[in-house]
Design a protein around this motif. Structure first.
Motif, PDB file in Angstrom:
ATOM      1  N   GLY A  97      96.963  51.300  -2.458  1.00 15.65           N
ATOM      2  CA  GLY A  97      96.368  51.831  -1.243  1.00 15.65           C
ATOM      3  C   GLY A  97      97.021  51.108  -0.089  1.00 15.65           C
ATOM      4  O   GLY A  97      97.588  50.019  -0.265  1.00 15.65           O
ATOM      5  N   SER A  98      96.970  51.696   1.075  1.00 17.22           N
ATOM      6  CA  SER A  98      97.576  51.041   2.235  1.00 17.22           C
ATOM      7  C   SER A  98      96.731  51.304   3.477  1.00 17.22           C
ATOM      8  O   SER A  98      95.971  52.263   3.539  1.00 17.22           O
ATOM      9  CB  SER A  98      99.005  51.557   2.459  1.00 17.22           C
ATOM     10  OG  SER A  98      98.995  52.941   2.735  1.00 17.22           O
TER      11      SER A  98
ATOM     12  N   HIS B 220      94.190  53.573   9.928  1.00 18.40           N
ATOM     13  CA  HIS B 220      94.363  54.696   9.001  1.00 18.40           C
ATOM     14  C   HIS B 220      94.562  54.115   7.613  1.00 18.40           C
ATOM     15  O   HIS B 220      95.258  53.116   7.453  1.00 18.40           O
ATOM     16  CB  HIS B 220      95.566  55.554   9.396  1.00 18.40           C
ATOM     17  CG  HIS B 220      95.362  56.281  10.684  1.00 18.40           C
ATOM     18  ND1 HIS B 220      95.626  55.701  11.902  1.00 18.40           N
ATOM     19  CD2 HIS B 220      94.887  57.514  10.935  1.00 18.40           C
ATOM     20  CE1 HIS B 220      95.331  56.567  12.855  1.00 18.40           C
ATOM     21  NE2 HIS B 220      94.874  57.673  12.293  1.00 18.40           N
ATOM     22  N   VAL B 221      93.936  54.736   6.629  1.00 17.64           N
ATOM     23  CA  VAL B 221      94.016  54.273   5.257  1.00 17.64           C
ATOM     24  C   VAL B 221      94.506  55.418   4.379  1.00 17.64           C
ATOM     25  O   VAL B 221      94.163  56.581   4.606  1.00 17.64           O
ATOM     26  CB  VAL B 221      92.653  53.701   4.783  1.00 17.64           C
ATOM     27  CG1 VAL B 221      91.560  54.743   4.813  1.00 17.64           C
ATOM     28  CG2 VAL B 221      92.756  53.063   3.430  1.00 17.64           C
ATOM     29  N   SER B 222      95.341  55.073   3.394  1.00 18.86           N
ATOM     30  CA  SER B 222      95.896  56.069   2.478  1.00 18.86           C
ATOM     31  C   SER B 222      95.833  55.526   1.057  1.00 18.86           C
ATOM     32  O   SER B 222      95.810  54.314   0.837  1.00 18.86           O
ATOM     33  CB  SER B 222      97.361  56.373   2.827  1.00 18.86           C
ATOM     34  OG  SER B 222      97.469  56.923   4.121  1.00 18.86           O
ATOM     35  N   THR B 223      95.814  56.446   0.104  1.00 15.90           N
ATOM     36  CA  THR B 223      95.838  56.065  -1.306  1.00 15.90           C
ATOM     37  C   THR B 223      97.040  56.688  -1.986  1.00 15.90           C
ATOM     38  O   THR B 223      97.563  57.708  -1.546  1.00 15.90           O
ATOM     39  CB  THR B 223      94.553  56.517  -2.028  1.00 15.90           C
ATOM     40  OG1 THR B 223      94.415  57.928  -1.892  1.00 15.90           O
ATOM     41  CG2 THR B 223      93.333  55.816  -1.470  1.00 15.90           C
ATOM     42  N   GLN B 224      97.449  56.050  -3.064  1.00 11.68           N
ATOM     43  CA  GLN B 224      98.600  56.507  -3.841  1.00 11.68           C
ATOM     44  C   GLN B 224      98.455  57.965  -4.263  1.00 11.68           C
ATOM     45  O   GLN B 224      99.403  58.733  -4.215  1.00 11.68           O
ATOM     46  CB  GLN B 224      98.738  55.613  -5.070  1.00 11.68           C
ATOM     47  CG  GLN B 224      99.805  56.020  -6.059  1.00 11.68           C
ATOM     48  CD  GLN B 224      99.820  55.079  -7.268  1.00 11.68           C
ATOM     49  OE1 GLN B 224      99.253  54.008  -7.255  1.00 11.68           O
ATOM     50  NE2 GLN B 224     100.468  55.504  -8.321  1.00 11.68           N
TER      51      GLN B 224
ATOM     52  N   GLY C  34      96.929  60.320  -2.787  1.00 13.40           N
ATOM     53  CA  GLY C  34      96.912  61.248  -1.668  1.00 13.40           C
ATOM     54  C   GLY C  34      95.517  61.755  -1.335  1.00 13.40           C
ATOM     55  O   GLY C  34      95.348  62.531  -0.394  1.00 13.40           O
TER      56      GLY C  34
ATOM     57  N   LEU D 251      93.189  60.110  -0.024  1.00 11.80           N
ATOM     58  CA  LEU D 251      93.104  59.665   1.366  1.00 11.80           C
ATOM     59  C   LEU D 251      94.523  59.622   1.903  1.00 11.80           C
ATOM     60  O   LEU D 251      95.409  59.030   1.286  1.00 11.80           O
ATOM     61  CB  LEU D 251      92.485  58.271   1.468  1.00 11.80           C
ATOM     62  CG  LEU D 251      91.044  58.118   1.022  1.00 11.80           C
ATOM     63  CD1 LEU D 251      90.612  56.654   1.132  1.00 11.80           C
ATOM     64  CD2 LEU D 251      90.123  58.995   1.845  1.00 11.80           C
ATOM     65  N   SER D 252      94.730  60.276   3.019  1.00 10.59           N
ATOM     66  CA  SER D 252      96.061  60.297   3.623  1.00 10.59           C
ATOM     67  C   SER D 252      95.897  60.118   5.123  1.00 10.59           C
ATOM     68  O   SER D 252      95.481  61.046   5.829  1.00 10.59           O
ATOM     69  CB  SER D 252      96.767  61.619   3.307  1.00 10.59           C
ATOM     70  OG  SER D 252      98.046  61.643   3.899  1.00 10.59           O
ATOM     71  N   ASP D 253      96.180  58.917   5.581  1.00 13.86           N
ATOM     72  CA  ASP D 253      95.997  58.571   6.988  1.00 13.86           C
ATOM     73  C   ASP D 253      94.579  58.864   7.468  1.00 13.86           C
ATOM     74  O   ASP D 253      94.369  59.331   8.584  1.00 13.86           O
ATOM     75  CB  ASP D 253      97.035  59.280   7.873  1.00 13.86           C
ATOM     76  CG  ASP D 253      98.403  58.641   7.780  1.00 13.86           C
ATOM     77  OD1 ASP D 253      98.464  57.416   7.565  1.00 13.86           O
ATOM     78  OD2 ASP D 253      99.404  59.358   7.923  1.00 13.86           O
ATOM     79  N   SER D 254      93.589  58.597   6.612  1.00 16.52           N
ATOM     80  CA  SER D 254      92.191  58.779   6.998  1.00 16.52           C
ATOM     81  C   SER D 254      91.816  57.720   8.024  1.00 16.52           C
ATOM     82  O   SER D 254      92.104  56.539   7.831  1.00 16.52           O
ATOM     83  CB  SER D 254      91.280  58.669   5.782  1.00 16.52           C
ATOM     84  OG  SER D 254      91.561  59.708   4.871  1.00 16.52           O
TER      85      SER D 254
END
Length: 142
Positions: free
Chosen positions: A6-7, A20-24, A26, A28-31
């Motif tokens: 995750g990033s 913004h948070v994203s998961t591998q 997808g 979550l994508s720039d949530s």
């Protein structure tokens, strides 16, 4: 071994910053997340609700596999998790995660169900990583 990523990105600082948070996967994508989504219920996500979702899903899957191992083949499990964040020690700390489970399992004895559920609570990977009080309330439908 399984590794997932995750990033998070945060622009600006403090209350004025926006993240913004994203998961591998997808999912979550720039949530968006930030002070307003964490403390003021603005649209977006926050770390505590992500931990709550992770804990609920991890526990439910662990319980599902434990029930299958015990010979049960049919039923439904629904779990919610409530994660509590408090101000402590000059910062913030997650102090507890409260799991609330409703289960319908054909042919299970309530005592056996309680034992299997307690073991899943103690041994799901997210329970093991949390340094917090973990409680489980369960409702077994007839």
């Amino acid at each position: 071994m399984t590794t997932r990523t995750g990033s998070a990105r945060y622009e600006g600082f403090g209350k004025d910053g926006k993240g913004h948070v994203s998961t591998q996967s997808g999912v979550l994508s720039d949530s968006p997340y930030g002070f307003n989504t964490r403390f003021e219920n603005e649209p977006g996500t926050n770390p505590e609700e992500l931990i709550a979702a992770a804990h609920a899903s991890c526990f439910t899957m662990a319980l599902s596999f434990a029930l299958a191992k015990a010979g049960f083949a049919d039923g439904t499990l629904e779990t919610s998790a409530k994660v509590t964040l408090v101000q402590a020690d000059g910062g913030f700390k997650i102090t507890k995660s409260e799991l609330d489970l409703t289960a319908t399992i054909d042919g299970i004895d309530p005592a056996q169900f309680e034992e299997i559920a307690a073991d899943a609570k103690a041994n799901c990977p997210v329970s093991k990583v949390l340094n917090a009080e973990i409680s489980l309330t369960h409702h077994l439908n007839p």
